[in-house]
Design a protein around this motif. Structure first.
Motif, PDB file in Angstrom:
ATOM      1  N   ARG A  92      18.310   5.311  -5.579  1.00  0.00           N
ATOM      2  CA  ARG A  92      17.830   4.047  -5.052  1.00  0.00           C
ATOM      3  C   ARG A  92      17.688   4.265  -3.490  1.00  0.00           C
ATOM      4  N   TRP A  93      16.550   3.493  -3.078  1.00  0.00           N
ATOM      5  CA  TRP A  93      16.342   3.614  -1.509  1.00  0.00           C
ATOM      6  C   TRP A  93      17.352   2.561  -0.771  1.00  0.00           C
ATOM      7  N   GLU A  94      17.846   3.289   0.310  1.00  0.00           N
ATOM      8  CA  GLU A  94      18.979   2.465   1.063  1.00  0.00           C
ATOM      9  C   GLU A  94      18.759   1.330   1.766  1.00  0.00           C
ATOM     10  N   ARG A  95      17.483   1.463   2.439  1.00  0.00           N
ATOM     11  CA  ARG A  95      17.024   0.365   3.315  1.00  0.00           C
ATOM     12  C   ARG A  95      16.432  -0.917   2.309  1.00  0.00           C
ATOM     13  N   PHE A  96      16.639  -1.936   2.925  1.00  0.00           N
ATOM     14  CA  PHE A  96      15.949  -3.327   2.420  1.00  0.00           C
ATOM     15  C   PHE A  96      16.560  -3.649   1.019  1.00  0.00           C
ATOM     16  N   ARG A  97      17.672  -3.158   0.952  1.00  0.00           N
ATOM     17  CA  ARG A  97      18.738  -3.552  -0.413  1.00  0.00           C
ATOM     18  C   ARG A  97      17.813  -3.504  -1.507  1.00  0.00           C
ATOM     19  N   SER A  98      16.856  -2.471  -1.788  1.00  0.00           N
ATOM     20  CA  SER A  98      16.010  -2.578  -2.883  1.00  0.00           C
ATOM     21  C   SER A  98      16.625  -2.157  -4.140  1.00  0.00           C
ATOM     22  N   GLU A  99      16.179  -2.450  -5.105  1.00  0.00           N
ATOM     23  CA  GLU A  99      16.913  -2.171  -6.549  1.00  0.00           C
ATOM     24  C   GLU A  99      15.812  -0.770  -7.092  1.00  0.00           C
ATOM     25  N   LYS A 100      14.748  -0.463  -6.459  1.00  0.00           N
ATOM     26  CA  LYS A 100      13.874   0.520  -6.814  1.00  0.00           C
ATOM     27  C   LYS A 100      14.485   1.952  -6.736  1.00  0.00           C
ATOM     28  N   VAL A 101      14.109   2.587  -7.865  1.00  0.00           N
ATOM     29  CA  VAL A 101      14.523   4.150  -7.908  1.00  0.00           C
ATOM     30  C   VAL A 101      13.458   4.986  -7.553  1.00  0.00           C
ATOM     31  N   CYS A 102      13.588   6.056  -6.722  1.00  0.00           N
ATOM     32  CA  CYS A 102      12.637   6.957  -6.237  1.00  0.00           C
ATOM     33  C   CYS A 102      12.211   7.684  -7.415  1.00  0.00           C
ATOM     34  N   GLU A 103      10.907   8.065  -7.620  1.00  0.00           N
ATOM     35  CA  GLU A 103      10.474   9.011  -8.611  1.00  0.00           C
ATOM     36  C   GLU A 103       9.466   9.881  -8.000  1.00  0.00           C
ATOM     37  N   ILE A 104       9.488  11.258  -8.065  1.00  0.00           N
ATOM     38  CA  ILE A 104       8.414  12.242  -7.658  1.00  0.00           C
ATOM     39  C   ILE A 104       7.789  12.953  -8.701  1.00  0.00           C
ATOM     40  N   THR A 105       6.444  12.848  -8.434  1.00  0.00           N
ATOM     41  CA  THR A 105       5.548  13.373  -9.423  1.00  0.00           C
ATOM     42  C   THR A 105       4.717  14.328  -8.753  1.00  0.00           C
ATOM     43  N   TYR A 106       4.014  15.621  -9.461  1.00  0.00           N
ATOM     44  CA  TYR A 106       2.961  16.207  -8.997  1.00  0.00           C
ATOM     45  C   TYR A 106       1.850  15.469  -8.802  1.00  0.00           C
ATOM     46  N   ALA A 107       1.156  15.459  -7.721  1.00  0.00           N
ATOM     47  CA  ALA A 107       0.019  14.496  -7.508  1.00  0.00           C
ATOM     48  C   ALA A 107      -1.220  15.026  -8.213  1.00  0.00           C
ATOM     49  N   ARG A 108      -2.245  14.242  -8.478  1.00  0.00           N
ATOM     50  CA  ARG A 108      -3.415  14.569  -9.275  1.00  0.00           C
ATOM     51  C   ARG A 108      -4.437  15.735  -8.171  1.00  0.00           C
ATOM     52  N   ILE A 109      -4.342  15.195  -7.109  1.00  0.00           N
ATOM     53  CA  ILE A 109      -5.048  15.988  -6.046  1.00  0.00           C
ATOM     54  C   ILE A 109      -4.010  16.879  -5.371  1.00  0.00           C
ATOM     55  N   GLN A 110      -4.296  18.327  -5.631  1.00  0.00           N
ATOM     56  CA  GLN A 110      -3.507  19.180  -4.845  1.00  0.00           C
ATOM     57  C   GLN A 110      -4.041  19.889  -3.768  1.00  0.00           C
ATOM     58  N   GLY A 111      -3.275  20.053  -2.623  1.00  0.00           N
ATOM     59  CA  GLY A 111      -3.582  20.976  -1.463  1.00  0.00           C
ATOM     60  C   GLY A 111      -3.735  20.195  -0.425  1.00  0.00           C
ATOM     61  N   LYS A 112      -3.619  20.588   0.848  1.00  0.00           N
ATOM     62  CA  LYS A 112      -4.131  19.925   2.035  1.00  0.00           C
ATOM     63  C   LYS A 112      -5.478  19.704   2.212  1.00  0.00           C
ATOM     64  N   GLN A 113      -6.312  20.740   1.910  1.00  0.00           N
ATOM     65  CA  GLN A 113      -7.794  20.713   2.096  1.00  0.00           C
ATOM     66  C   GLN A 113      -8.503  19.626   1.155  1.00  0.00           C
ATOM     67  N   ALA A 114      -7.745  19.704  -0.039  1.00  0.00           N
ATOM     68  CA  ALA A 114      -8.410  18.880  -1.322  1.00  0.00           C
ATOM     69  C   ALA A 114      -7.795  17.381  -0.827  1.00  0.00           C
ATOM     70  N   LEU A 115      -6.989  17.046  -0.233  1.00  0.00           N
ATOM     71  CA  LEU A 115      -6.481  15.741   0.296  1.00  0.00           C
ATOM     72  C   LEU A 115      -7.394  15.239   1.368  1.00  0.00           C
ATOM     73  N   ILE A 116      -7.640  16.167   2.538  1.00  0.00           N
ATOM     74  CA  ILE A 116      -8.682  15.889   3.337  1.00  0.00           C
ATOM     75  C   ILE A 116      -9.618  15.329   3.050  1.00  0.00           C
ATOM     76  N   GLU A 117     -10.551  16.393   2.077  1.00  0.00           N
ATOM     77  CA  GLU A 117     -11.953  16.082   1.492  1.00  0.00           C
ATOM     78  C   GLU A 117     -11.858  14.737   0.952  1.00  0.00           C
ATOM     79  N   HIS A 118     -10.876  14.326   0.038  1.00  0.00           N
ATOM     80  CA  HIS A 118     -10.711  13.373  -0.706  1.00  0.00           C
ATOM     81  C   HIS A 118     -10.741  11.995   0.019  1.00  0.00           C
ATOM     82  N   PHE A 119     -10.013  12.133   1.293  1.00  0.00           N
ATOM     83  CA  PHE A 119      -9.570  10.731   1.888  1.00  0.00           C
ATOM     84  C   PHE A 119     -10.828  10.713   3.051  1.00  0.00           C
ATOM     85  N   ARG A 120     -11.581  11.758   3.492  1.00  0.00           N
ATOM     86  CA  ARG A 120     -12.431  11.997   4.350  1.00  0.00           C
ATOM     87  C   ARG A 120     -13.654  10.799   4.448  1.00  0.00           C
ATOM     88  N   SER A 121     -14.017  10.322   3.176  1.00  0.00           N
ATOM     89  CA  SER A 121     -15.213   9.529   3.025  1.00  0.00           C
ATOM     90  C   SER A 121     -14.622   8.143   2.823  1.00  0.00           C
TER      91      SER A 121
END
Length: 141
Positions: A92-121
């Motif tokens: 659980r996230w400690e701040r804001f008294r949240s009931e949400k539970v953190c999940e971590i997944t691999y992202a669809r877009i991989q790598g710094k350069q690919a992310l930069i290109e994706h968000f550039r436009s």
């Protein structure tokens, strides 16, 4: 191609075994309480992970001025994912008294350069400077 659900990286043992073969470096952090700001989330991550990543983006709903509940983090090395998962995944996230539970997944877009290109436009890059993705250069800035 595996479905997103199959890419959950919360199984520490499986993750540890696969990291010697897996070159993916980008994760999606999910179920983030929407009151977290970019600065607050980075402060939390940086306690134990400062210097290990080179791209961070927390999408924001500009109308409501809150995050959308997920963020992208690209690590410089795949092995760094393991410590993030150990610290946050399934907890659980400690701040804001949240009931949400953190999940971590691999992202669809991989790598710094690919992310930069994706968000550039994106219109985000031309407006809302405060909410742009954070790209860390080789000199650390």
């Amino acid at each position: 191609m595996k479905r997103q659900e199959e890419l959950l990286v919360t199984d520490i043992d499986s993750l540890s075994r696969s990291l010697e073969f897996d070159t993916r470096t980008t994760v999606m952090i999910r179920n983030i309480p929407n009151k977290y700001t970019q600065q607050a989330l980075l402060q939390l991550i940086d306690v134990n992970h400062a210097g290990t990543y080179d791209f961070f983006y927390l999408p924001i709903d500009f109308r409501n001025k809150c995050n959308l509940g997920y963020a992208f983090l690209n690590f410089k090395s795949p092995i760094s994912i393991l410590s993030l998962v150990k610290e946050f995944a399934g907890k659980r996230w400690e701040r804001f008294r949240s009931e949400k539970v953190c999940e971590i997944t691999y992202a669809r877009i991989q790598g710094k350069q690919a992310l930069i290109e994706h968000f550039r436009s994106s219109r985000l890059m031309h407006k809302h400077e405060k909410y742009r993705p954070i790209v860390v250069t080789d000199d650390g800035n």
